[in-house]
Design a protein around this motif. Structure first.
Motif, PDB file in Angstrom:
ATOM      1  N   LYS A 158      -4.133   1.911  -3.569  1.00 33.53           N
ATOM      2  CA  LYS A 158      -3.126   1.944  -4.635  1.00 33.53           C
ATOM      3  C   LYS A 158      -1.921   1.113  -4.196  1.00 33.53           C
ATOM      4  O   LYS A 158      -1.570   1.085  -3.019  1.00 33.53           O
ATOM      5  N   TYR A 159      -1.311   0.439  -5.169  1.00 35.64           N
ATOM      6  CA  TYR A 159      -0.102  -0.326  -4.871  1.00 35.64           C
ATOM      7  C   TYR A 159       1.038   0.641  -4.577  1.00 35.64           C
ATOM      8  O   TYR A 159       1.370   1.488  -5.406  1.00 35.64           O
ATOM      9  N   GLY A 160       1.638   0.495  -3.400  1.00 38.74           N
ATOM     10  CA  GLY A 160       2.680   1.427  -2.983  1.00 38.74           C
ATOM     11  C   GLY A 160       3.879   1.459  -3.913  1.00 38.74           C
ATOM     12  O   GLY A 160       4.381   2.530  -4.263  1.00 38.74           O
ATOM     13  N   TYR A 161       4.348   0.289  -4.329  1.00 39.27           N
ATOM     14  CA  TYR A 161       5.539   0.221  -5.182  1.00 39.27           C
ATOM     15  C   TYR A 161       5.277   0.856  -6.541  1.00 39.27           C
ATOM     16  O   TYR A 161       6.098   1.618  -7.042  1.00 39.27           O
ATOM     17  N   LYS A 162       4.110   0.589  -7.129  1.00 38.60           N
ATOM     18  CA  LYS A 162       3.783   1.145  -8.445  1.00 38.60           C
ATOM     19  C   LYS A 162       3.626   2.660  -8.380  1.00 38.60           C
ATOM     20  O   LYS A 162       4.026   3.373  -9.305  1.00 38.60           O
ATOM     21  N   GLU A 163       3.050   3.155  -7.291  1.00 40.21           N
ATOM     22  CA  GLU A 163       2.924   4.598  -7.124  1.00 40.21           C
ATOM     23  C   GLU A 163       4.297   5.245  -6.971  1.00 40.21           C
ATOM     24  O   GLU A 163       4.543   6.341  -7.484  1.00 40.21           O
ATOM     25  N   TYR A 164       5.204   4.560  -6.270  1.00 37.92           N
ATOM     26  CA  TYR A 164       6.567   5.072  -6.087  1.00 37.92           C
ATOM     27  C   TYR A 164       7.282   5.168  -7.437  1.00 37.92           C
ATOM     28  O   TYR A 164       7.915   6.191  -7.744  1.00 37.92           O
ATOM     29  N   THR A 209       0.846  -1.194   0.000  1.00 38.97           N
ATOM     30  CA  THR A 209       0.000   0.000   0.000  1.00 38.97           C
ATOM     31  C   THR A 209       0.883   1.246   0.000  1.00 38.97           C
ATOM     32  O   THR A 209       2.098   1.161   0.217  1.00 38.97           O
ATOM     33  N   GLU A 210       0.267   2.382  -0.229  1.00 45.70           N
ATOM     34  CA  GLU A 210       1.020   3.645  -0.234  1.00 45.70           C
ATOM     35  C   GLU A 210       1.613   3.956   1.140  1.00 45.70           C
ATOM     36  O   GLU A 210       2.685   4.547   1.232  1.00 45.70           O
ATOM     37  N   ASN A 211       0.909   3.558   2.197  1.00 46.04           N
ATOM     38  CA  ASN A 211       1.397   3.840   3.552  1.00 46.04           C
ATOM     39  C   ASN A 211       2.620   2.999   3.901  1.00 46.04           C
ATOM     40  O   ASN A 211       3.527   3.468   4.580  1.00 46.04           O
ATOM     41  N   VAL A 212       2.634   1.751   3.458  1.00 50.42           N
ATOM     42  CA  VAL A 212       3.773   0.866   3.730  1.00 50.42           C
ATOM     43  C   VAL A 212       4.208   0.206   2.417  1.00 50.42           C
ATOM     44  O   VAL A 212       3.908  -0.964   2.166  1.00 50.42           O
ATOM     45  N   ASN A 236       9.273   8.308 -12.148  1.00 49.29           N
ATOM     46  CA  ASN A 236       9.257   8.587 -13.595  1.00 49.29           C
ATOM     47  C   ASN A 236       8.808  10.019 -13.865  1.00 49.29           C
ATOM     48  O   ASN A 236       9.329  10.683 -14.764  1.00 49.29           O
ATOM     49  N   MET A 237       7.827  10.511 -13.079  1.00 49.89           N
ATOM     50  CA  MET A 237       7.367  11.881 -13.256  1.00 49.89           C
ATOM     51  C   MET A 237       8.461  12.873 -12.908  1.00 49.89           C
ATOM     52  O   MET A 237       8.632  13.900 -13.577  1.00 49.89           O
TER      53      MET A 237
END
Length: 211
Positions: A195-201, A132-135, A206-207
């Motif tokens: 949201k998947y934390g790793y994918k958001e990271y 998750t985004e939190n962990v 990339n941004m």
């Protein structure tokens, strides 16, 4: 109430350890909420399971599915009440299903186990470990380790479902594995606003590169 307790504990930790930055403090706070939140959640699950006369099966579901759940991950609801409801539905629902849905034909049971195994293999490959985004789980070594153990624990659980003679417990393993796999999918993440934390990271990295 739980959030206030965790915020105070996090503040005390930061006072004693000034080197903890805001990002680490958020992770500590989230971890405290998970741990402290487990206490009332456990009592609620036990009480409901007792009311539905599936207490023993619910405890078995917790014990048997927990290894696979630990390594494969899954969604986290935004509120403690939502988390309690979802966890209760997961474990108690698994117990109720295994008690009332029996696969009489052995070949049908084999087909369901094989189908669940193939589905789980694909979903683990695509999404596990579902963070998750939190962990977020950011280190490749950690992600590979958890993914491999997801494959192993899921497979072992279904192998046990094959060889266990008690049909109710066998069903418990099948339903529990299938439902846990569902909990790591993109569909469940979307409908629970996770949201998947790793994918958001990776997306943010990339941004930053493009800008």
């Amino acid at each position: 109430m739980i959030e206030k307790i965790c915020n105070k504990l996090t503040e005390k930790i930061r006072n004693k350890m000034p080197e903890i930055d805001n990002e680490k403090a958020e992770i500590i706070n989230y971890g405290l909420q998970l741990v402290i939140g487990e206490i009332p959640k456990t009592f609620v699950i036990i009480a409901i399971a007792y009311m539905f006369k599936v207490l023993e099966l619910t405890v078995l579901a917790l014990l048997f599915i927990m290894p696979y759940k630990t390594f494969s991950g899954g969604v986290h609801l935004k509120t403690h009440i939502g988390c309690i409801i979802a966890t209760s539905l997961f474990y108690i629902g698994t117990a109720v299903l295994s008690k009332h849905i029996i696969f009489e034909q052995i070949y049908l049971k084999y087909i369901i186990i094989i189908t669940t195994w193939v589905f789980s293999i694909i979903m683990i490959k695509l999404y596990a470990p579902a963070d998750t985004e939190n962990v977020p789980i950011l280190r490749k070594k950690d992600r590979d380790f958890k993914r491999k153990l997801s494959y192993i624990t899921m497979t072992l659980t279904l192998v046990c479902a094959l060889i266990v003679k008690d049909s109710v417990i066998s069903n418990l393993l099948i339903f529990g594995t299938f439902l846990q796999t569902i909990f790591i999918t993109k569909f469940i993440y979307k409908i629970t606003n996770n949201k998947y934390g790793y994918k958001e990271y990776i997306k943010r990295q990339n941004m930053n590169v493009t800008t």
